[in-house]
Structure formats: C-alpha cells, structure tokens
Design an enzyme around this catalytic site. Sequence first.
Site, PDB file in Angstrom:
ATOM      1  NE  ARG A  39      -2.734   0.613   3.509  1.00 41.49           N
ATOM      2  CZ  ARG A  39      -2.279   1.356   4.531  1.00 41.49           C
ATOM      3  NH1 ARG A  39      -2.046   2.645   4.363  1.00 41.49           N
ATOM      4  NH2 ARG A  39      -2.066   0.822   5.718  1.00 41.49           N
ATOM      5  CE1 TYR A  92     -17.442   9.188 -16.140  1.00 40.88           C
ATOM      6  CE2 TYR A  92     -16.226   9.537 -14.108  1.00 40.88           C
ATOM      7  CZ  TYR A  92     -16.985   8.720 -14.928  1.00 40.88           C
ATOM      8  OH  TYR A  92     -17.285   7.447 -14.529  1.00 40.88           O
ATOM      9  CG  ASP A 164     -10.050  13.822 -16.316  1.00 43.73           C
ATOM     10  OD1 ASP A 164      -9.351  13.170 -17.115  1.00 43.73           O
ATOM     11  OD2 ASP A 164     -11.042  13.340 -15.735  1.00 43.73           O
ATOM     12  CE  LYS A 189     -12.625   4.951 -18.967  1.00 46.08           C
ATOM     13  NZ  LYS A 189     -12.679   5.824 -17.845  1.00 46.08           N
TER      14      LYS A 189
HETATM   15  C1  LIG Z   1     -12.765  11.776 -18.260  1.00 49.19           C
HETATM   16  C2  LIG Z   1     -12.856  10.762 -17.178  1.00 49.19           C
HETATM   17  N1  LIG Z   1     -12.260  11.006 -16.001  1.00 49.19           N
HETATM   18  C3  LIG Z   1     -12.315  10.113 -14.983  1.00 49.19           C
HETATM   19  C4  LIG Z   1     -13.005   8.922 -15.116  1.00 49.19           C
HETATM   20  C5  LIG Z   1     -13.053   7.957 -13.954  1.00 49.19           C
HETATM   21  O1  LIG Z   1     -12.163   6.933 -14.195  1.00 49.19           O
HETATM   22  P1  LIG Z   1     -12.302   5.430 -13.605  1.00 49.19           P
HETATM   23  O2  LIG Z   1     -13.533   4.841 -14.207  1.00 49.19           O
HETATM   24  O3  LIG Z   1     -11.031   4.792 -14.002  1.00 49.19           O
HETATM   25  O4  LIG Z   1     -12.450   5.570 -12.126  1.00 49.19           O
HETATM   26  C6  LIG Z   1     -13.624   8.618 -16.323  1.00 49.19           C
HETATM   27  C7  LIG Z   1     -14.363   7.360 -16.489  1.00 49.19           C
HETATM   28  O5  LIG Z   1     -15.014   7.126 -17.467  1.00 49.19           O
HETATM   29  C8  LIG Z   1     -13.555   9.579 -17.380  1.00 49.19           C
HETATM   30  O6  LIG Z   1     -14.143   9.336 -18.559  1.00 49.19           O
END
Ligand SMILES: Cc1ncc(COP(=O)(O)O)c(C=O)c1O
Length: 375
Positions: A39, A92, A164, A189
Amino acid sequence: MSISPKVTPIYQTSVFTFEDLNALEAYFQEPGQHYMYTRYGNPNSEELAQEINKLERGAGAVVTSSGMSAILTAVLVYAQAGDHVLCAEEIYGGSSSLLSNELTRLGIEVTYVPTADIFSLEGHVRENTKLLLAETISNPMMTVMDLAQLAQVCQRKGLKLVVDNTFASPILTRPLELGADLVIHSVTKYLSGHSDVTAGVVISKAEADSTRAAQIMRTWGLNLSPFESWLGARGLKTLKLRMREHSSNAQAVAEFLEQHPKVQAVFYPGLFNHPQHAMAKQQGNGLCGGMLSFRIADDAEAVNRFMHALTHIPFAPSLAGVTTSLSYPLGTSHRGLTKEQQEKMGITVGLIRLSVGIEEAEELIADLGKALEAI
Ligand SMILES: Cc1ncc(COP(=O)(O)O)c(C=O)c1O
C-alpha cells in the site's frame, strides 16, 4: 546463476521482508530504493508512475486504484474542509458526483463554471477558492479546452489548475507544460488501452504536491494493485503508436459520418467545422484522438436498430480500448443530469459516442455504413 528479466516481474506481494534493523533503516533513509508494504509502494506501481511521469514531464506521479481515486487525491492535495473548488460544467459525471455528493459532506464546497465564463471566472472565485478542475477534451461533445489560456486566468486568480487529461493522453497534450499544476488520468482508458485495467494517476508539477498526493494515496488506501500496475505499464509501451492510429481512424470515420445522409451532426475536433479545430490541432500535437460523437434521428428505436445492425462494434459504456466500441451518453454517463442540462449540452436521444479503435478504418466504415442504412 543470475536472473535478469527484460520485463519487470509482477511483485504480487502485500509486504516485503527485511534482513535486519540496518535494512529497515535503509528503507527510511533511501525512499524509493526499498519497499516495505505494497500500500505504501511496490516496484510495479512505481514503474507505472515513473513512466507516466516521464510522458507528462512531471516532477512526480502517484498511481491510484481508479480514475475516481485520482480525482479525489488531486482535490485533497489542495482543498480541505471550509474550502471552495471550481469545476468546469462540462465534466465527467463521476467527477461531479464526487464533488457534489461526497466532498460537500466533508465541507468542501463546489461551484460549476458555465463554459461561457471559463476564461474569465468572473463572479465565481471566492476568498476560499483553491482550485479549478477541467478536462482537456470534454465528453461527449468533444469540446477542447484552451489550457494555456485557462492556466493564465487561474494564475491571475491565485487558483491551482487540475486537468483531467484522460481523453487526450500525453501523446496529444501535456497540460503541465501549458501551466497546469496537477494532471490526472483514468489510466483505465488510453494509458492502459486494452479495456482490462481499472487505474488512475496523479502527476504533479511541484515535487511537494507529489509527496502530498502519495501521502493521501497511502493513508486513504487508494493504491493500485501490483498486477493492474504491471498491465498498465505494459499497455503504456504502445501508447504512442495507438494514439496515432486512434486519431487517424477517428478522422476517417468522422469524415465518413459527416457526409452520410442519416447523420445530422458529428462532433470531432479534427473536422474543420469543429469550434476549436485550429487550437485543438495545435494543442494536440497535430492529433485529435479517438473519441467522437454523432447524432442520428432523435428516436430510440432508430438507435436500437443501429446498434443491432452493427457486426463488429459493441455497445460498451467505456472507452479508449484498442477495439472500437460505442456508448450512449443519455442512458449512461449523463443519465443523472436533468432534462434541461442534457438539452443544454446537446445530449439528445439520437446522440451516439464512438470510441474508435485501431482496426482497419475501412472495416469500421463498412460496419457503420451498413448499420446506418438499417435505421
Ligand atoms: C474523463 C474521465 N475522467 C475520470 C473517469 C473515472 O475513471 P475510472 O472509471 O477509471 O475511475 C472517467 C471514467 O469514465 C472519465 O471518462
């Protein structure tokens, strides 16, 4: 016999052993050279963090259990109870749920900044405002944020900028170089790229922020497992090649859809009629990524017929894998918004989002063409 594998083995262990007290002291004296407890740190998560840090040109990176825990970590680096954060309104859905439903309960207030105000922030900044969270490319309308301009306004207002960068990846855009303070990704992703990992990362411009992010990750228990880290590091090796292919395929598919009589609109930064086309190309290193949305008739049955008629493209509500998939923003990512919010964003019944993979573009176009004929 000495064994020296070319690829880092998977350190599938929750704890590391020490020979004696001197070894324990060495762990504390030389952080990063020794490991104690997974961890806190593990060679696989460290490798993934370091490779992503290089790509984003950061001062340090911390990998986390998901994109969501990366966003949580990023906000907690700068904000605590009594503070206020700003968030771009096109964000998101999970990020807005985290801010509105969870962090407010811990005493962190949030205001969503309308797109029209994003480069002035006029009337939104308070004395206790600490940061602004925004995305490089928004979902599902593919609005591209001018990050250099955004960083300037944040600096003027004394705010940290958290970006992000999930939809762009560092192959297109490196927000830290444009003035951002922290970058986060859903590593789930493009960075992993094969739809088999759930992971996140926080990359910092300042070393002190990275140290703080690591503390938060350890103490909140947001760490990534060794195996997921290993898979992520493996996927990352082909990121550059994949992003080029995703981008050229998406461009070809967008151009095909744009001229198709059954398609009413296409949202892709690589198209000339996209509102940020020129800036997107410049900020994206000439690439526009693999994500696009398009609108057919606003009729749920037409959408169903389209989905049924596709042979190779499944409906899978995620993105950025090597194989193409489609998603349906109204029923998945943006389901929780009010009808007015959905309409304002352009998320209608006929809006379909495509995550264009790295297959042959002609095959994708043939499949899409056949399905469009069926609606
Ligand atoms: C732009 C964006 N940021 C953050 C996230 C969250 O990521 P995770 O699903 O890996 O927790 C997503 C998920 O689809 C996303 O599309």
